[in-house]
Design a protein around this motif. Structure first.
Motif, PDB file in Angstrom:
ATOM      1  N   THR A 101       0.817  -1.227   0.000  1.00  0.00           N
ATOM      2  CA  THR A 101       0.000   0.000   0.000  1.00  0.00           C
ATOM      3  C   THR A 101       0.849   1.275   0.000  1.00  0.00           C
ATOM      4  O   THR A 101       0.567   2.213  -0.752  1.00  0.00           O
ATOM      5  N   TYR A 104       2.301   2.675  -3.512  1.00  0.00           N
ATOM      6  CA  TYR A 104       1.511   3.099  -4.680  1.00  0.00           C
ATOM      7  C   TYR A 104       1.657   4.588  -4.955  1.00  0.00           C
ATOM      8  O   TYR A 104       1.535   5.411  -4.042  1.00  0.00           O
ATOM      9  N   TYR A 109      -2.888   3.903  -8.418  1.00  0.00           N
ATOM     10  CA  TYR A 109      -4.140   3.366  -7.869  1.00  0.00           C
ATOM     11  C   TYR A 109      -5.360   4.010  -8.521  1.00  0.00           C
ATOM     12  O   TYR A 109      -6.401   3.383  -8.672  1.00  0.00           O
ATOM     13  N   PRO A 156      -5.544  -1.685  -3.523  1.00  0.00           N
ATOM     14  CA  PRO A 156      -6.385  -1.050  -4.549  1.00  0.00           C
ATOM     15  C   PRO A 156      -7.170  -2.066  -5.394  1.00  0.00           C
ATOM     16  O   PRO A 156      -8.340  -1.839  -5.717  1.00  0.00           O
ATOM     17  N   TYR A 157      -6.526  -3.195  -5.713  1.00  0.00           N
ATOM     18  CA  TYR A 157      -7.231  -4.231  -6.497  1.00  0.00           C
ATOM     19  C   TYR A 157      -8.420  -4.767  -5.700  1.00  0.00           C
ATOM     20  O   TYR A 157      -9.529  -4.892  -6.222  1.00  0.00           O
TER      21      TYR A 157
END
Ligand SMILES: NC(=O)c1ccc[n+]([C@@H]2O[C@H](COP(=O)([O-])OP(=O)(O)OC[C@H]3O[C@@H](n4cnc5c(N)ncnc54)[C@H](OP(=O)(O)O)[C@@H]3O)[C@@H](O)[C@H]2O)c1
Length: 254
Positions: A101, A104, A109, A156-157
């Motif tokens: 995280t 990114y 993102y 984000p995915y």
């Protein structure tokens, strides 16, 4: 109730040049549908169209990036000028950028959310009138097991796929009176170009397999066949569901 086929159906599959999307284009076409598919690379789109037409399938390729408003309108214009209606929309195009995280970039993102979540939302809205214009319209969103639990594939995915699963529930509820069914298919690890780098890593592959009761990863056709079922009138009372296609992974704790 319909038959076990998709004769006289018109379908759009986003990201249909590779992996699950391409397998879905083939599956829908083999079942009798005419299929429009998109991809970002013009040459690849042309080659896939030629390849599938040579097999006798009624397929049409269109270069379109689902994150571009102009390109989404190009898809709408194609449907408007050629078909005037649409029976099946498969929001399949998706990407992932796997990293922690804190690493990114904002641009990364945001791009991921644009492809995986905003584009299906916008495309579904844009094409609603054509889906409503048929006897029964069908929307199928391709999410992921990563949308229901953390699969260490990046926050984000997971956020994007979780949102997509919920989009399916909301639209199913909102558009049922327009005779549009909306469902989600959530695959677990599936052998495609997107997962090649993960699945060729022996250590990662063994870990994934050890967490999958069926003891293997999926192939793209195993996801496409579930999408095809949901697209059929045979699935006429299935609405607002998230069908998890994971070899039992999400059902097992050990
Ligand atoms: N494979 C898995 O293990 C797995 C597991 C769970 C969920 N899924 C989901 O399944 C879907 C398909 O994944 P896949 O593994 O088949 O991926 P893939 O092999 O990378 O294929 C993705 C397809 O989408 C197209 N695409 C990507 N970005 C696009 C954009 N902005 N506009 C239009 N087309 C775009 C790609 O073509 P171009 O790059 O040429 O545009 C390609 O045709 C994705 O939504 C993914 O998140 C996959």
């Amino acid at each position: 109730m319909g038959n076990w086929d998709l004769n006289n159906k018109r379908a759009l599959v986003t990201g249909g040049t590779k992996g699950i999307g391409k397998a879905t284009v083939i599956e829908l076409a083999e079942l009798g549908a005419q299929v429009l598919f998109t991809g970002r690379d013009e040459k690849t789109v042309e080659l896939v169209e030629q390849e599938l037409r040579a097999l006798g399938h009624q397929v049409f390729g269109l270069k379109a990036d689902v994150t571009s408003t102009d390109h989404r309108h190009k898809v709408k214009d194609w449907i408007d000028s050629r078909w005037k209606s649409l029976d099946i929309l498969v929001n399949n195009a998706g990407i992932n950028i796997r990293k922690p995280t804190l690493d990114y970039l904002e641009s990364e993102y945001r791009q991921l959310l644009e492809v995986n979540l905003i584009a299906p939302f916008e495309l579904s809205r844009l094409l609603h009138q054509y889906l409503k214009g048929t006897t029964v319209g069908v929307v199928i969103n391709v999410a992921s097991v990563a949308g229901i639990m953390d699969a260490r594939t990046g926050a984000p995915y997971g956020i994007s796929k979780s949102g997509l699963i919920h989009l399916g529930r909301s639209l199913a509820n909102e558009w049922a009176t327009d005779n549009i069914r909306v469902n989600t298919v959530s695959p677990w690890f599936t052998r495609t170009p997107a997962t090649e780098s993960v699945l060729t890593n022996q250590e990662k592959l063994e870990k994934i397999i050890s967490r999958t009761p069926l003891g293997r990863v999926a192939n793209d056709k195993e996801i496409a066949s579930v999408i095809a079922f949901l697209a059929m009138d045979k699935a006429s009372f299935v609405n607002g569901q998230n069908i998890v296609v994971d070899g039992g992974a999400s059902a097992a704790i050990l």
